[in-house]
Design a protein around this motif. Structure first.
Motif, PDB file in Angstrom:
ATOM      1  N   UNK A 428       0.827  -1.376   0.145  1.00  0.00           N
ATOM      2  CA  UNK A 428       0.308  -0.104   0.123  1.00  0.00           C
ATOM      3  C   UNK A 428       0.991   1.405  -0.135  1.00  0.00           C
ATOM      4  N   UNK A 429       2.157   0.930   0.463  1.00  0.00           N
ATOM      5  CA  UNK A 429       2.582   2.226   0.376  1.00  0.00           C
ATOM      6  C   UNK A 429       4.218   1.595   0.112  1.00  0.00           C
ATOM      7  N   UNK A 430       5.124   2.484   0.254  1.00  0.00           N
ATOM      8  CA  UNK A 430       6.700   2.354  -0.670  1.00  0.00           C
ATOM      9  C   UNK A 430       6.950   1.219   0.972  1.00  0.00           C
ATOM     10  N   UNK A 431       7.947   0.090  -0.134  1.00  0.00           N
ATOM     11  CA  UNK A 431       8.351  -0.967   0.820  1.00  0.00           C
ATOM     12  C   UNK A 431       9.056  -0.400   2.033  1.00  0.00           C
ATOM     13  N   UNK A 432      10.461   0.902   1.144  1.00  0.00           N
ATOM     14  CA  UNK A 432      11.257   2.452   1.760  1.00  0.00           C
ATOM     15  C   UNK A 432      11.103   3.387   0.988  1.00  0.00           C
ATOM     16  N   UNK A 433      11.251   4.250   2.288  1.00  0.00           N
ATOM     17  CA  UNK A 433      10.799   5.565   2.443  1.00  0.00           C
ATOM     18  C   UNK A 433      11.960   6.507   1.578  1.00  0.00           C
ATOM     19  N   UNK A 434      12.548   7.202   0.646  1.00  0.00           N
ATOM     20  CA  UNK A 434      13.687   7.909   0.254  1.00  0.00           C
ATOM     21  C   UNK A 434      13.163   8.912  -0.085  1.00  0.00           C
ATOM     22  N   UNK A 435      13.924  10.079  -0.318  1.00  0.00           N
ATOM     23  CA  UNK A 435      13.545  11.323  -0.393  1.00  0.00           C
ATOM     24  C   UNK A 435      13.817  11.226  -2.846  1.00  0.00           C
ATOM     25  N   UNK A 436      12.421  11.314  -3.094  1.00  0.00           N
ATOM     26  CA  UNK A 436      11.892  10.413  -3.756  1.00  0.00           C
ATOM     27  C   UNK A 436      12.377  10.979  -5.215  1.00  0.00           C
ATOM     28  N   UNK A 437      12.551  12.645  -5.394  1.00  0.00           N
ATOM     29  CA  UNK A 437      12.593  13.219  -6.487  1.00  0.00           C
ATOM     30  C   UNK A 437      14.141  13.156  -6.153  1.00  0.00           C
ATOM     31  N   UNK A 438      14.803  12.954  -5.186  1.00  0.00           N
ATOM     32  CA  UNK A 438      16.314  14.407  -5.559  1.00  0.00           C
ATOM     33  C   UNK A 438      17.173  13.034  -6.054  1.00  0.00           C
ATOM     34  N   UNK A 439      18.518  13.077  -5.092  1.00  0.00           N
ATOM     35  CA  UNK A 439      19.233  11.741  -5.279  1.00  0.00           C
ATOM     36  C   UNK A 439      19.319  10.578  -4.634  1.00  0.00           C
ATOM     37  N   UNK A 440      18.588   9.498  -5.681  1.00  0.00           N
ATOM     38  CA  UNK A 440      18.419   8.232  -5.679  1.00  0.00           C
ATOM     39  C   UNK A 440      19.636   7.650  -5.223  1.00  0.00           C
ATOM     40  N   UNK A 441      19.388   6.381  -4.356  1.00  0.00           N
ATOM     41  CA  UNK A 441      20.608   5.609  -3.954  1.00  0.00           C
ATOM     42  C   UNK A 441      20.362   4.483  -4.641  1.00  0.00           C
ATOM     43  N   UNK A 442      21.743   4.031  -5.614  1.00  0.00           N
ATOM     44  CA  UNK A 442      21.494   3.078  -6.442  1.00  0.00           C
ATOM     45  C   UNK A 442      21.538   1.639  -5.621  1.00  0.00           C
ATOM     46  N   UNK A 443      21.639   1.882  -4.862  1.00  0.00           N
ATOM     47  CA  UNK A 443      20.350   0.512  -4.160  1.00  0.00           C
ATOM     48  C   UNK A 443      19.193   0.515  -3.974  1.00  0.00           C
ATOM     49  N   UNK A 444      18.335   1.473  -5.054  1.00  0.00           N
ATOM     50  CA  UNK A 444      17.462   1.399  -4.896  1.00  0.00           C
ATOM     51  C   UNK A 444      16.581   1.493  -6.086  1.00  0.00           C
ATOM     52  N   UNK A 445      17.571   1.426  -7.178  1.00  0.00           N
ATOM     53  CA  UNK A 445      16.867   1.636  -8.742  1.00  0.00           C
ATOM     54  C   UNK A 445      16.412   0.046  -9.172  1.00  0.00           C
ATOM     55  N   UNK A 446      17.023  -1.258  -8.142  1.00  0.00           N
ATOM     56  CA  UNK A 446      16.332  -2.327  -8.961  1.00  0.00           C
ATOM     57  C   UNK A 446      15.092  -2.943  -8.164  1.00  0.00           C
TER      58      UNK A 446
END
Length: 576
Positions: A428-446
């Motif tokens: 229902x929500x993203x598994x991890x909260x992050x800065x969605x429109x900022x610099x996104x960690x490459x660990x979250x790209x896949x």
């Protein structure tokens, strides 16, 4: 025989409109049943100096225009005489009580195989305006599409001045290759697909392309005419600007719902969206280009930068002195390809009219937050890893890249209790909260891959916030929800703030749509009541993104009244 490949004079529609007006006076408001036969077949057409074999319906490109009234029913037998599996989706039709007729491949049905047939049966309920139909299998909708025009019920009229002419305008994309081959190449390499070679208006590229000017579509008007343009973005992968040189357009509807009228010179439609406008032929008699070209919101992403044209010609246009033919049409000054400010200002003008009886609940039962956008999958360098930095492109919602089943459709699996086809653990929500429109960690790209559905109780009041992400690149996404109209209660840039942004929601007169453009690097919030049981796909209507997994599906559970439960499947429902 091709449709729209010669000079078209829509003045014949004037007689049709007169007959409709007469019928509204002399006839009872009885609904009709319209029977059609669609044959999906290979057809030869010539575009951009070459003869191509494309997939069409009934040999027409675009396909047949369906004209009905609100309350009418359609029975359409689709026979597949082509070489590819196919389904047909009736884009924007709510399908209340008829979920088996919605059409997306492996969601509400298995595809119609070559040599097979399936009859779609459904009723238009409380909708009026412009919708459309298209293939919902692979990339066949590049050439398999057509308009679905819904007139008001007999005895009722438009909530605006009655037009003299009605003109459907279908914007499309053209490839010099078989679109299925373009898809296969992209799927193999993991890279982005080849961009189109042209845009089209009613199937023709227009004067600005080679070998095309003889077949440019022309529409004839007389001074003072009120013209109702029904504009459909049927392009496969591109959002499009649309203008008519020197003419102001009055927007009166979108996605088969009326809007508060507003004037504009520029339209922007995401793939899947429709917009109804009135044009008054009030300029100096002459020839004026209608033009469409890309709105490209993502940075450093290749796109087709060409321009499609058609001609609006006043019947009394004078000829050029001493030459005996009309002057060259005037071309509108289209916005820059990346003009997000114009798009934002245009979309902000949409409001529901006071007569539409807007009901947006302040209470929410399901408060959902979906991140949307692209991703990259790591893989070993080679011919199948030609995405950025030896990766493969993917797309996801809440980090889940959707995998379509093949052993059964989702609706069939749900209705019949077939195990192993899907799970109901879509987050229902993203598994991890992050800065969605900022610099996104490459660990979250896949993303992860799966066939995950989200279950909703009948009658639930649902809010979904769709949040663009900067994974790979921020980009505007046209997101379509099958089986529903929804209210767009808010849009903005940056990361959604549930406290500040919710306080600014429009719950009074929000626009009613079936496809919402999520702003580039921003968010959009929609609300609807889950009153239509079935399995309903939500996805980006850029087909490259859908191919990469930008989708999810809802299960809306049964209620207890009419249209509140899923009926048995039709006997001729195709099997996988």
């Amino acid at each position: 025989m091709e449709a729209y490949n010669v000079c078209v004079n829509p003045r014949c529609n004037s007689l049709f409109l007169i007959l409709l007006a007469f019928a509204s006076i002399t006839s009872f408001a009885n609904a009709e049943i319209h029977y059609h036969e669609f044959v999906v077949q290979v057809t030869q057409v010539k575009r951009l100096c070459r003869t191509h074999e494309i997939i069409t319906v009934n040999g027409q490109y675009p396909g047949p225009t369906l004209e009905v009234r609100d309350g009418d029913s359609l029975v359409i037998k689709v026979t597949n005489s082509a070489r590819y599996n196919v389904t047909i989706h009736w884009h924007g039709v709510r399908q209340r009580g008829t979920p088996w007729a919605d059409g997306p491949e492996y969601v509400t049905q298995c595809p119609i195989q070559p040599g097979g047939a399936y009859t779609y049966r459904f009723t238009i309920q409380n909708q009026a305006g412009t919708l459309w139909w298209h293939a919902h299998s692979k990339w066949l909708r590049a050439t398999v599409f057509g308009a679905l025009i819904i007139y008001p019920k007999l005895g009722t009229s438009y909530p605006f001045q009655t037009p003299k002419l009605e003109i459907p305008i279908l914007l499309g994309e053209w490839w010099n290759k078989d679109p299925i081959d373009v898809l296969r190449q992209a799927t193999f390499t993991g890279a982005g697909p080849a961009v189109s070679d042209a845009y089209t208006i009613n199937g023709q590229p227009g004067d600005l392309y080679r070998c095309s000017s003889q077949d440019t579509v022309k529409f004839f008007v007389e001074s003072g005419d009120i013209v109702h343009l029904r504009i459909i973005n049927a392009a496969l992968n591109q959002q499009l600007f649309f203008m008519v040189a020197d003419h102001i357009l009055t927007v009166v509807g979108a996605d088969a719902a009326y809007t508060k009228p507003f004037t504009t010179r520029t339209l922007m439609l995401g793939p899947g969206q429709t917009t109804n406008v009135l044009l008054t032929a009030d300029q100096t008699p002459g020839r004026y280009y209608m033009a469409a070209r890309a709105y490209a919101s993502a940075q450093n992403v290749p796109f087709d930068n060409t321009t499609a044209t058609a001609v609006l010609e006043y019947i009394s246009t004078p000829c050029k002195p001493n030459q005996g033919f009309p002057s060259m049409p005037m071309l509108p000054l289209l916005p820059a390809y990346n003009d997000t400010a114009t798009v934002t200002a245009f979309l902000a003008k949409f409001r529901s009219p006071a007569t539409s009886n807007v009901k947006v609940s302040a209470e929410i039962d399901e408060n959902l937050f979906f991140t949307v956008g692209l991703g990259l999958v790591n893989c070993n360098p080679g011919p199948q890893c030609q995405g950025p930095n030896n990766t493969r492109f993917a797309a996801s919602m809440n980090n889940v890249s959707f995998v379509f089943p093949t052993q059964a459709s989702l609706l069939q699996a749900y209705y019949q209790g077939i195990p192993g086809v899907f799970t109901t653990d879509f987050p229902a929500v993203p598994p991890i909260k992050f800065d969605y429109t900022g610099n996104v960690s490459r660990a979250l790209w896949q993303p992860i891959f799966g066939t995950k559905l989200y279950k909703v109780k009948y009658g639930a009041k649902v809010q979904i916030v769709l949040q663009d992400t900067a994974i790979s690149a921020t980009e505007a996404h046209p997101v379509h929800l099958h089986g529903y109209q929804f209210y767009i209660v808010g849009q903005g840039f940056g990361n959604f703030d549930p406290t500040q942004d919710t306080a600014n929601f429009n719950l009074i007169d929000p626009p009613n749509r079936n496809t919402v453009v999520v702003p580039v690097g921003g968010w959009a919030a929609i609300r609807f009541v889950a009153d239509n049981p079935g399995v309903w796909l939500m996805h980006c209507h850029i087909d490259a993104h859908l191919t990469w997994g930008f989708a999810m599906s809802f299960i809306v559970e049964n209620g207890e009244g009419e249209f509140q439960s899923i009926g048995p499947p039709p006997e001729d429902l195709p099997q996988c």
